[in-house]
Design a protein around this motif. Structure first.
Motif, PDB file in Angstrom:
ATOM      1  N   ASN A 145      -6.647 -12.272  32.289  1.00 63.43           N
ATOM      2  CA  ASN A 145      -5.272 -11.964  31.896  1.00 63.43           C
ATOM      3  C   ASN A 145      -4.334 -13.034  32.455  1.00 63.43           C
ATOM      4  O   ASN A 145      -3.471 -13.547  31.747  1.00 63.43           O
ATOM      5  N   GLU A 146      -4.532 -13.402  33.701  1.00 61.40           N
ATOM      6  CA  GLU A 146      -3.685 -14.403  34.362  1.00 61.40           C
ATOM      7  C   GLU A 146      -3.908 -15.802  33.783  1.00 61.40           C
ATOM      8  O   GLU A 146      -2.960 -16.505  33.448  1.00 61.40           O
ATOM      9  N   LYS A 147      -5.151 -16.204  33.639  1.00 65.77           N
ATOM     10  CA  LYS A 147      -5.473 -17.578  33.239  1.00 65.77           C
ATOM     11  C   LYS A 147      -5.142 -17.873  31.776  1.00 65.77           C
ATOM     12  O   LYS A 147      -4.684 -18.948  31.447  1.00 65.77           O
ATOM     13  N   VAL A 148      -5.395 -16.931  30.904  1.00 65.62           N
ATOM     14  CA  VAL A 148      -5.241 -17.186  29.472  1.00 65.62           C
ATOM     15  C   VAL A 148      -3.780 -17.088  29.036  1.00 65.62           C
ATOM     16  O   VAL A 148      -3.407 -17.651  28.012  1.00 65.62           O
ATOM     17  N   LYS A 156      -7.030 -15.774  22.832  1.00 62.09           N
ATOM     18  CA  LYS A 156      -6.993 -14.349  23.152  1.00 62.09           C
ATOM     19  C   LYS A 156      -8.220 -13.988  23.983  1.00 62.09           C
ATOM     20  O   LYS A 156      -9.292 -14.560  23.798  1.00 62.09           O
ATOM     21  N   VAL A 157      -8.043 -13.030  24.868  1.00 62.42           N
ATOM     22  CA  VAL A 157      -9.154 -12.488  25.650  1.00 62.42           C
ATOM     23  C   VAL A 157      -9.461 -11.100  25.110  1.00 62.42           C
ATOM     24  O   VAL A 157      -8.583 -10.228  25.075  1.00 62.42           O
ATOM     25  N   LEU A 158     -10.700 -10.911  24.686  1.00 63.23           N
ATOM     26  CA  LEU A 158     -11.167  -9.595  24.247  1.00 63.23           C
ATOM     27  C   LEU A 158     -12.037  -9.035  25.360  1.00 63.23           C
ATOM     28  O   LEU A 158     -13.081  -9.603  25.682  1.00 63.23           O
ATOM     29  N   CYS A 159     -11.598  -7.948  25.961  1.00 65.14           N
ATOM     30  CA  CYS A 159     -12.361  -7.282  27.021  1.00 65.14           C
ATOM     31  C   CYS A 159     -13.167  -6.170  26.367  1.00 65.14           C
ATOM     32  O   CYS A 159     -12.594  -5.228  25.814  1.00 65.14           O
ATOM     33  N   ALA A 165      -1.985   0.793  33.988  1.00 67.92           N
ATOM     34  CA  ALA A 165      -1.793   0.911  35.435  1.00 67.92           C
ATOM     35  C   ALA A 165      -1.685  -0.456  36.100  1.00 67.92           C
ATOM     36  O   ALA A 165      -0.962  -0.625  37.078  1.00 67.92           O
ATOM     37  N   GLU A 166      -2.392  -1.434  35.567  1.00 72.78           N
ATOM     38  CA  GLU A 166      -2.406  -2.783  36.149  1.00 72.78           C
ATOM     39  C   GLU A 166      -1.314  -3.693  35.575  1.00 72.78           C
ATOM     40  O   GLU A 166      -1.118  -4.798  36.069  1.00 72.78           O
ATOM     41  N   GLY A 167      -0.635  -3.257  34.515  1.00 72.58           N
ATOM     42  CA  GLY A 167       0.388  -4.085  33.885  1.00 72.58           C
ATOM     43  C   GLY A 167      -0.190  -5.307  33.182  1.00 72.58           C
ATOM     44  O   GLY A 167       0.436  -6.359  33.122  1.00 72.58           O
ATOM     45  N   LEU A 168      -1.387  -5.171  32.627  1.00 70.76           N
ATOM     46  CA  LEU A 168      -2.066  -6.282  31.961  1.00 70.76           C
ATOM     47  C   LEU A 168      -1.682  -6.310  30.490  1.00 70.76           C
ATOM     48  O   LEU A 168      -1.920  -5.347  29.765  1.00 70.76           O
ATOM     49  N   GLU A 169      -1.100  -7.423  30.047  1.00 71.91           N
ATOM     50  CA  GLU A 169      -0.604  -7.510  28.681  1.00 71.91           C
ATOM     51  C   GLU A 169      -1.236  -8.637  27.871  1.00 71.91           C
ATOM     52  O   GLU A 169      -0.964  -8.761  26.685  1.00 71.91           O
ATOM     53  N   ASN A 170      -2.057  -9.471  28.495  1.00 72.78           N
ATOM     54  CA  ASN A 170      -2.591 -10.644  27.809  1.00 72.78           C
ATOM     55  C   ASN A 170      -4.056 -10.496  27.428  1.00 72.78           C
ATOM     56  O   ASN A 170      -4.729 -11.495  27.188  1.00 72.78           O
ATOM     57  N   VAL A 171      -4.543  -9.266  27.410  1.00 76.39           N
ATOM     58  CA  VAL A 171      -5.922  -9.019  27.001  1.00 76.39           C
ATOM     59  C   VAL A 171      -5.937  -7.942  25.923  1.00 76.39           C
ATOM     60  O   VAL A 171      -5.028  -7.121  25.836  1.00 76.39           O
ATOM     61  N   VAL A 172      -6.974  -7.973  25.112  1.00 79.14           N
ATOM     62  CA  VAL A 172      -7.184  -6.955  24.084  1.00 79.14           C
ATOM     63  C   VAL A 172      -8.436  -6.191  24.475  1.00 79.14           C
ATOM     64  O   VAL A 172      -9.513  -6.783  24.599  1.00 79.14           O
ATOM     65  N   ASN A 173      -8.305  -4.893  24.704  1.00 75.30           N
ATOM     66  CA  ASN A 173      -9.459  -4.073  25.065  1.00 75.30           C
ATOM     67  C   ASN A 173     -10.113  -3.526  23.814  1.00 75.30           C
ATOM     68  O   ASN A 173      -9.432  -2.992  22.935  1.00 75.30           O
ATOM     69  N   LEU A 174     -11.430  -3.658  23.759  1.00 71.02           N
ATOM     70  CA  LEU A 174     -12.200  -3.157  22.632  1.00 71.02           C
ATOM     71  C   LEU A 174     -13.411  -2.404  23.141  1.00 71.02           C
ATOM     72  O   LEU A 174     -14.070  -2.829  24.094  1.00 71.02           O
ATOM     73  N   SER A 175     -13.720  -1.303  22.492  1.00 69.95           N
ATOM     74  CA  SER A 175     -14.820  -0.445  22.926  1.00 69.95           C
ATOM     75  C   SER A 175     -15.973  -0.440  21.925  1.00 69.95           C
ATOM     76  O   SER A 175     -15.765  -0.362  20.721  1.00 69.95           O
ATOM     77  N   ASP A 176     -17.166  -0.489  22.481  1.00 73.34           N
ATOM     78  CA  ASP A 176     -18.414  -0.415  21.716  1.00 73.34           C
ATOM     79  C   ASP A 176     -19.054   0.964  21.927  1.00 73.34           C
ATOM     80  O   ASP A 176     -20.259   1.112  21.908  1.00 73.34           O
ATOM     81  N   GLU A 236     -13.806 -20.877  35.631  1.00 75.17           N
ATOM     82  CA  GLU A 236     -13.451 -22.267  35.366  1.00 75.17           C
ATOM     83  C   GLU A 236     -14.314 -22.865  34.276  1.00 75.17           C
ATOM     84  O   GLU A 236     -13.821 -23.582  33.394  1.00 75.17           O
ATOM     85  N   ALA A 237     -15.625 -22.608  34.313  1.00 76.80           N
ATOM     86  CA  ALA A 237     -16.527 -23.160  33.294  1.00 76.80           C
ATOM     87  C   ALA A 237     -16.192 -22.602  31.914  1.00 76.80           C
ATOM     88  O   ALA A 237     -16.178 -23.316  30.917  1.00 76.80           O
ATOM     89  N   ALA A 238     -15.896 -21.321  31.842  1.00 78.20           N
ATOM     90  CA  ALA A 238     -15.554 -20.696  30.564  1.00 78.20           C
ATOM     91  C   ALA A 238     -14.261 -21.264  30.008  1.00 78.20           C
ATOM     92  O   ALA A 238     -14.161 -21.599  28.832  1.00 78.20           O
ATOM     93  N   LEU A 239     -13.259 -21.397  30.861  1.00 77.99           N
ATOM     94  CA  LEU A 239     -11.949 -21.864  30.414  1.00 77.99           C
ATOM     95  C   LEU A 239     -11.953 -23.371  30.120  1.00 77.99           C
ATOM     96  O   LEU A 239     -11.133 -23.846  29.323  1.00 77.99           O
TER      97      LEU A 239
END
Length: 165
Positions: free
Chosen positions: A68-71, A78-81, A96-107, A159-162
């Motif tokens: 969320n912070e890095k992207v 986009k970050v898909l969690c 609760a964490e105030g995270l706005e830069n990720v997209v949560n998806l459920s399997d 770091e490697a991913a980004l």
């Protein structure tokens, strides 16, 4: 099958991660608003697939916070969690964490994403959940990076991913 570990104890997954340079498989995952999202919904954006067993563990929560912070500073990314958590739990955590830069998806429905991407754990106490994996896709859905963390309790190499973005 890939062999990974949970706190040093060996566990297996259903297969292997997608190959670098391959086209990512389509998916149908449930968003926190209960809509269904597919790979096509994110076409044109670079994607970081941050995949983990459950948002309710400290390592999973740390990875969501870190991405969320890095992207947030990257354009067209986009970050898909992705986990098997219910969308309600994913929404609660991010709120609760105030995270706005990720997209949560459920399997949660059938686990097909985990099976298609070769990352579902098949034995041990977390059998049926996803292993900790990061997959980076370019704007056309081509796999640019993959990492399956050797021990599920460890964080991925951010770091490697980004670096491939």
């Amino acid at each position: 099958m890939a062999q990974i570990a949970l706190k040093g104890n060996p566990v297996q997954t259903v297969g292997n991660l997608p190959e670098i340079g391959s086209q990512a498989k389509d998916f149908a995952l449930v968003a926190t608003d209960l809509s269904v999202k597919t790979l096509a919904d994110f076409k044109g954006s670079q994607l970081v697939l941050n995949i983990f067993p459950s948002v309710d563990t400290s390592t999973c929560a740390a990875s969501v916070r870190k991405f969320n912070e890095k992207v947030s500073a990257l354009e067209n990314t986009k970050v898909l969690c992705i986990s098997r958590d219910l969308p309600f739990a994913q929404n609660r955590f991010c709120g609760a964490e105030g995270l706005e830069n990720v997209v949560n998806l459920s399997d949660f429905k059938d686990g097909s994403f985990g099976k298609d991407y070769g990352l579902t754990i098949v034995d041990g106490p977390l059998a049926g959940l996803h292993s900790r994996v990061v997959i980076v896709l370019d704007a056309n859905g081509v796999v640019k990076y993959t990492e399956q963390v050797a021990d599920i309790v460890d964080e991925p190499n951010y770091e490697a991913a980004l670096a491939v973005l």
